[in-house]
Each structure stands twice: as structure tokens, then as C-alpha cells.
Design an enzyme around this catalytic site. Structure first.
Site, short mmCIF file in Angstrom:
data_model
loop_
_atom_site.label_atom_id
_atom_site.label_comp_id
_atom_site.label_asym_id
_atom_site.label_seq_id
_atom_site.Cartn_x
_atom_site.Cartn_y
_atom_site.Cartn_z
N GLU A 96 -56.16 -26.40 43.33
CA GLU A 96 -57.12 -26.96 42.36
C GLU A 96 -57.27 -26.05 41.13
OE1 GLU A 96 -59.48 -29.73 42.55
OE2 GLU A 96 -58.41 -30.60 44.24
N HIS A 111 -60.09 -31.49 40.48
CA HIS A 111 -59.61 -30.90 39.23
C HIS A 111 -58.16 -31.32 38.99
CE1 HIS A 111 -62.94 -28.38 40.51
NE2 HIS A 111 -63.11 -28.05 39.25
N LYS A 120 -68.28 -34.14 41.11
CA LYS A 120 -67.72 -33.40 39.98
C LYS A 120 -66.24 -33.71 39.80
CE LYS A 120 -66.57 -28.76 38.32
NZ LYS A 120 -66.42 -27.34 38.68
#
Length: 253
Positions: A84, A142, A169
Site C-alpha cells: 500500500e 491506496h 479512507k
């Protein structure tokens, strides 16, 4: 959602400042210096940046010391793995062991779990431990290579919600401003769908605008640097605070 008096998900986006240091001692010095920085409303300790030898021993004393150094500011503890964009290559077992120790220490107010980089059973076990400890879970994704299509961004955020995350997120890398708009549109749509706070951002120079205006679309936290950046495109936390004060003068968003 209130954590140590900080309300996340109401008002202007809150500023999280990452602590990026290669040693525990330097990380503690950074935290102590951030106590007086008004712009730093939330601290994130990036453990993947700490020398690997620190992980081989008992990390609880370091976490306890960090809790004291952070003062009244909420503390997010993150192990960002290489998959990530982080600095550690950990197996699921090592990842789970790390967070078990974090939760045993009682130092963290929040932890960050990576949605796609680990087995779902591993994430479920950590999340269950966090709930019992009263620690909030940010689930994250991410993409440092691209900005996925809007529907894929939404699917990832919905998976986080389904997994029981307290905060959802996602961070993406835009090729152009159209990608930034795609991220912001997905943020706005998910904000309508969920009662969970969102953290979304487009990284790099093109995505910088998303770190300041994301609150208008539903992003509840933005990241600002006080020293080393933890991701490309982070603004200085003090400069970011000034921008947010101008954009959100009434703190009502």
C-alpha cells in the site's frame, strides 16, 4: 464521532499530521514538538517508517511513551505495508501481531487497516479486538499508480463499510484534473450513502486541491506535513490550516 474531544465528520476537515521517523526516539521528539502546533489536531504514528529492529522487541513501552508525548491529541497508529505504498513487507500474521500489541498497549485512539492487502479474516480479527478495546478503525485503500473509475472507488468504500470500519479512507493518484473530479464525485456520492466519516484524497501535485476542498464533498480529515511527508502532495500543516480557515470560515460544513 468524538475522539478526545475532536469531532470527526462535522465542521471543517480536521488536520492529521503524520509522524515520520526512523527511530522511536525521534518520533517521540516530533510528537512533543507537535503538542503546541495548533494545526495538528490529530497525530498519526507511521510505524512502518521506524527501523525494523524496533519491531523485534516489546513495542508497548514505545507506544505508551508516544501516548504521553501526544498529550491531548488523538493518536492514530498505522503500519503501512509495501503493498500500500509503505515501508514494511509483512505477512498477515506479523501484521496482526503488530496490531494486537498496539491494542494491548492502550495507547492508540485509532488504527488503520488496509482493505485489499490482507486476508479478510485477519482484518476481522483485528477489528474485533479494536472494538473490545474501544479503539476506532480506519479502513483504507491506496492506489499510487492511478485513479480507479468512480464505481470502483465506491465499491471499495462500501466494502469498508460492510466490514464494519468506523472511518472509510481512500487515496488515489490522479493523472489529470479529471481524475481529481472523479475522486471528489465519488466522495460526494458516498457521503450521501453512509453515516460513517470519510477520508478521501487525490495525491501528488494535481491532487493537492482535494486536500483543501475535499470537505465540501464529504471528506472529514486531511493530512498536512510538519517535516517529512508521508504521501506525495501533502501541504505544510500550518499552510493547510490557513487555507481551511479561508475556505470554511464558519466551520459549518
Amino acid at each position: 464521532m468524538k475522539i478526545r474531544g475532536l469531532e470527526i465528520g462535522r465542521g471543517r476537515p480536521k488536520i492529521c499530521v503524520p509522524i515520520v521517523a526512523s527511530s522511536v526516539e525521534e518520533a517521540l521528539r516530533q510528537a512533543q514538538s507537535l503538542q503546541s502546533l495548533q494545526a495538528a489536531q490529530l497525530l498519526e504514528w507511521r510505524w512502518d517508517c521506524v527501523d525494523k529492529e524496533a519491531l523485534s522487541g516489546d513495542i508497548c513501552p514505545a507506544l505508551t511513551a508516544m501516548r504521553a508525548a501526544a498529550g491531548d491529541k488523538p493518536l492514530l497508529v498505522t503500519m503501512r505495508t509495501a503493498a500500500e505504498g509503505g515501508n514494511m513487507d509483512l505477512s498477515d500474521k506479523a501484521y496482526e501481531d503488530f496490531y494486537e500489541k498496539v491494542l494491548e498497549s492502550g495507547a492508540a485512539d485509532l488504527i488503520d487497516l488496509e482493505l485489499l492487502a490482507h486476508d479478510r479474516a485477519c482484518l476481522d480479527r483485528i477489528s474485533a479486538l479494536a472494538r473490545r478495546a474501544g479503539v476506532r478503525v480506519i479502513m483504507s485503500s491506496h492506489d499510487f499508480q492511478k485513479t480507479p473509475p468512480r464505481q470502483e472507488i465506491l465499491e471499495r468504500l462500501r466494502l469498508m463499510e460492510k466490514a464494519g470500519a468506523d472511518i472509510l479512507k481512500i487515496a488515489v493518484m490522479p493523472a489529470d484534473m479529471e481524475d481529481v473530479l472523479e475522486l471528489l464525485a465519488a466522495t460526494q456520492q458516498m457521503h450521501r450513502e453512509t453515516d460513517r466519516p470519510l477520508i478521501t484524497m487525490a495525491m501528488g501535485a494535481a491532487g493537492c486541491v482535494s486536500r483543501s476542498c475535499g470537505g465540501f464533498f464529504g471528506s472529514a480529515v486531511t493530512f498536512g506535513a510538519a517535516g517529512r511527508q508521508s504521501a506525495p502532495g501533502q501541504m505544510d500543516a500550518g499552510d493547510l490550516e490557513q487555507v481551511l480557515n479561508l475556505l470554511y470560515p464558519d466551520d459549518i460544513y
